[in-house]
Design a protein around this motif. Structure first.
Motif, PDB file in Angstrom:
ATOM      1  N   LEU A  50      49.626  40.441  37.332  1.00 33.94           N
ATOM      2  CA  LEU A  50      49.958  40.776  35.953  1.00 33.94           C
ATOM      3  C   LEU A  50      50.473  39.575  35.160  1.00 33.94           C
ATOM      4  N   LEU A  51      51.251  38.715  35.805  1.00 27.65           N
ATOM      5  CA  LEU A  51      51.956  37.661  35.079  1.00 27.65           C
ATOM      6  C   LEU A  51      51.274  36.309  35.141  1.00 27.65           C
ATOM      7  N   THR A  52      50.241  36.162  35.954  1.00 29.52           N
ATOM      8  CA  THR A  52      49.543  34.878  36.043  1.00 29.52           C
ATOM      9  C   THR A  52      48.050  35.088  35.841  1.00 29.52           C
ATOM     10  N   SER A  53      47.410  34.065  35.293  1.00 32.77           N
ATOM     11  CA  SER A  53      45.963  34.138  35.092  1.00 32.77           C
ATOM     12  C   SER A  53      45.277  32.802  35.311  1.00 32.77           C
ATOM     13  N   GLY A  54      46.021  31.702  35.218  1.00 33.44           N
ATOM     14  CA  GLY A  54      45.389  30.404  35.367  1.00 33.44           C
ATOM     15  C   GLY A  54      46.295  29.375  35.999  1.00 33.44           C
ATOM     16  N   THR A  55      47.262  28.896  35.233  1.00 33.41           N
ATOM     17  CA  THR A  55      48.090  27.772  35.676  1.00 33.41           C
ATOM     18  C   THR A  55      48.859  28.075  36.947  1.00 33.41           C
ATOM     19  N   ALA A  56      49.492  29.228  37.019  1.00 34.22           N
ATOM     20  CA  ALA A  56      50.375  29.556  38.149  1.00 34.22           C
ATOM     21  C   ALA A  56      49.822  30.670  39.025  1.00 34.22           C
ATOM     22  N   GLN A  57      48.552  30.995  38.890  1.00 26.31           N
ATOM     23  CA  GLN A  57      47.990  32.072  39.709  1.00 26.31           C
ATOM     24  C   GLN A  57      48.021  31.692  41.182  1.00 26.31           C
ATOM     25  N   THR A  58      48.466  32.619  42.013  1.00 28.02           N
ATOM     26  CA  THR A  58      48.551  32.379  43.447  1.00 28.02           C
ATOM     27  C   THR A  58      47.276  32.855  44.142  1.00 28.02           C
ATOM     28  N   ALA A  59      47.219  32.643  45.448  1.00 24.95           N
ATOM     29  CA  ALA A  59      46.006  32.973  46.199  1.00 24.95           C
ATOM     30  C   ALA A  59      45.721  34.477  46.304  1.00 24.95           C
ATOM     31  N   PRO A  60      46.740  35.365  46.486  1.00 23.31           N
ATOM     32  CA  PRO A  60      46.404  36.789  46.663  1.00 23.31           C
ATOM     33  C   PRO A  60      45.549  37.394  45.552  1.00 23.31           C
ATOM     34  N   PRO A  61      45.854  37.195  44.266  1.00 27.67           N
ATOM     35  CA  PRO A  61      44.957  37.767  43.255  1.00 27.67           C
ATOM     36  C   PRO A  61      43.666  36.981  43.055  1.00 27.67           C
ATOM     37  N   PHE A  62      43.599  35.758  43.582  1.00 27.37           N
ATOM     38  CA  PHE A  62      42.391  34.941  43.398  1.00 27.37           C
ATOM     39  C   PHE A  62      41.338  35.239  44.455  1.00 27.37           C
ATOM     40  N   ILE A  63      41.746  35.421  45.716  1.00 21.68           N
ATOM     41  CA  ILE A  63      40.785  35.585  46.804  1.00 21.68           C
ATOM     42  C   ILE A  63      39.832  36.766  46.576  1.00 21.68           C
ATOM     43  N   PRO A  64      40.310  37.940  46.094  1.00 25.88           N
ATOM     44  CA  PRO A  64      39.359  39.046  45.904  1.00 25.88           C
ATOM     45  C   PRO A  64      38.348  38.809  44.786  1.00 25.88           C
ATOM     46  N   THR A  65      38.530  37.770  43.975  1.00 24.51           N
ATOM     47  CA  THR A  65      37.607  37.526  42.854  1.00 24.51           C
ATOM     48  C   THR A  65      36.507  36.548  43.218  1.00 24.51           C
ATOM     49  N   ILE A  66      36.436  36.114  44.478  1.00 30.42           N
ATOM     50  CA  ILE A  66      35.387  35.177  44.894  1.00 30.42           C
ATOM     51  C   ILE A  66      34.053  35.910  44.872  1.00 30.42           C
ATOM     52  N   ILE A  67      33.151  35.475  44.007  1.00 30.89           N
ATOM     53  CA  ILE A  67      31.880  36.157  43.790  1.00 30.89           C
ATOM     54  C   ILE A  67      30.743  35.342  44.396  1.00 30.89           C
ATOM     55  N   GLY A  68      29.863  36.041  45.092  1.00 30.40           N
ATOM     56  CA  GLY A  68      28.660  35.413  45.625  1.00 30.40           C
ATOM     57  C   GLY A  68      27.430  36.056  45.020  1.00 30.40           C
ATOM     58  N   GLU A  69      26.314  35.913  45.706  1.00 25.88           N
ATOM     59  CA  GLU A  69      25.080  36.521  45.201  1.00 25.88           C
ATOM     60  C   GLU A  69      25.135  38.032  45.378  1.00 25.88           C
ATOM     61  N   GLY A  70      25.047  38.749  44.316  1.00 25.57           N
ATOM     62  CA  GLY A  70      24.992  40.207  44.381  1.00 25.57           C
ATOM     63  C   GLY A  70      26.321  40.873  44.645  1.00 25.57           C
ATOM     64  N   GLY A  71      27.421  40.163  44.503  1.00 17.68           N
ATOM     65  CA  GLY A  71      28.723  40.797  44.710  1.00 17.68           C
ATOM     66  C   GLY A  71      29.692  39.859  45.388  1.00 17.68           C
TER      67      GLY A  71
END
Length: 320
Positions: free
Chosen positions: A260-281
């Motif tokens: 909720l509180l981070t989106s770029g500069t201070a975003q940590t790994a937990p909210p970033f890892i699920p957004t890793i996108i490959g081919e078709g998902g």
């Protein structure tokens, strides 16, 4: 009479039978295997190819590949066969691996930045939580604080509410004061959440340290601060280590506030890892590789302090 009583008391403890010990050991081993199975599966998925990671039935025997780790640390773009034929030969094995999928590496991914954010925020908040918790716990343990019990309950009550209950007010406050998406803001927030746990844990450890040690140091000419640093702190090292591990685990794994509180500069790994996108998902090997690397620091930190953790958890179990 006294000898017989002592003899009877000495043999009053009944040792468990051999079968009970074997059964208990088997239950513990079975529980450990069930608990570690998801971690082993994540580790294995990190070395699968994307087709193998979503195959049905799931593949247990497969040809290992580092494609997941390459995809985790790079950003790739798909190109036409004509463009791929015009490229010079690949210079590295990861270039060759990516080109086998008709893609080229466009640059590094942002996982490294997100991982470093987790390190800075996690260890920074842990240090502040343990530091402030130690001072507060010492005050509650050694001095007559007005309304001590009420204050201790108030400190503990901050852990009773779910994070989502205070997420929106904190988001609005952070946006007004300019702490949204900053390292300092996340460190202060995690410290505020963890300090209650630190105070309660450390107060129990300090209560078990006899006051006579400090009084003897004060008689020898030490100041209160010197007695605290040279007498109390060395004896509560196990408690500090155990508290640091629990605080770091929360800060390291926290997801709701970070999302909720981070989106770029201070975003940590937990909210970033699920957004890793490959081919078709979702690129499941890259997600599994990121989760595996994300586990390493907390596992290493716990292993380094494992002796202190065991002594810290059992400290004070048997009172004099």
């Amino acid at each position: 009479m006294s000898t017989a009583t002592a003899h009877t008391g000495a043999h009053s403890v009944v040792e468990p039978s051999r079968w009970i010990k074997l059964l208990s050991g088997g239950v513990v081993i079975l529980y450990a295997l069930i608990t570690i199975l998801p971690l082993v599966w994540i580790f294995m998925t990190g070395f699968k190819t994307p087709p193998d990671s979503i195959s049905y039935p799931p593949k247990i025997v497969f040809e290992p590949s580092l494609e997941g780790y390459v995809n985790l640390f790079t950003t790739r773009t798909r190109q036409t066969p004509e463009y791929m034929q015009q490229l010079p030969p690949p210079e590295t094995w990861w270039d060759e691996l990516v080109r086998s999928r008709d893609m080229v590496i466009a640059g590094p991914s942002r996982f490294g930045e997100r991982f470093m954010n987790s390190v800075i925020i996690g260890f920074g908040s842990t240090f502040l939580s343990v530091f402030l918790g130690t001072l507060a716990a010492y005050a509650f343990s050694r001095f007559k604080v007005p309304l001590k019990d009420d204050l201790m309950f108030f400190i503990l009550s901050t852990r009773m509410m779910p994070p989502i209950a205070v997420a929106i007010p904190i988001f609005l406050m952070y946006r007004m004061v300019g702490l949204s998406d900053t390292h300092l803001g996340m460190i202060l927030l995690y410290t505020a959440v963890n300090v209650s746990l630190a105070v309660w844990l450390l107060k129990g450890f300090i209560d078990e340290i006899p006051r006579e040690y400090e009084e003897a140091a004060l008689i020898d000419g030490y100041t209160r601060l010197q007695a605290f640093i040279k007498v109390v702190l060395p004896q509560m090292a196990t408690g500090i280590a155990a508290t640091a591990i629990f605080c770091l685990i929360f800060s390291w794994n926290e997801y709701a506030f970070a999302l909720l509180l981070t989106s770029g500069t201070a975003q940590t790994a937990p909210p970033f890892i699920p957004t890793i996108i490959g081919e078709g998902g979702l690129d499941w090997p890259a997600v599994a590789a990121g989760a595996t690397l994300f586990l390493i620091p907390i596992v290493v930190f716990t292993i380094v302090l494992r002796k202190h953790l065991l002594r810290g958890i059992t400290f004070g179990a048997v009172r004099k």
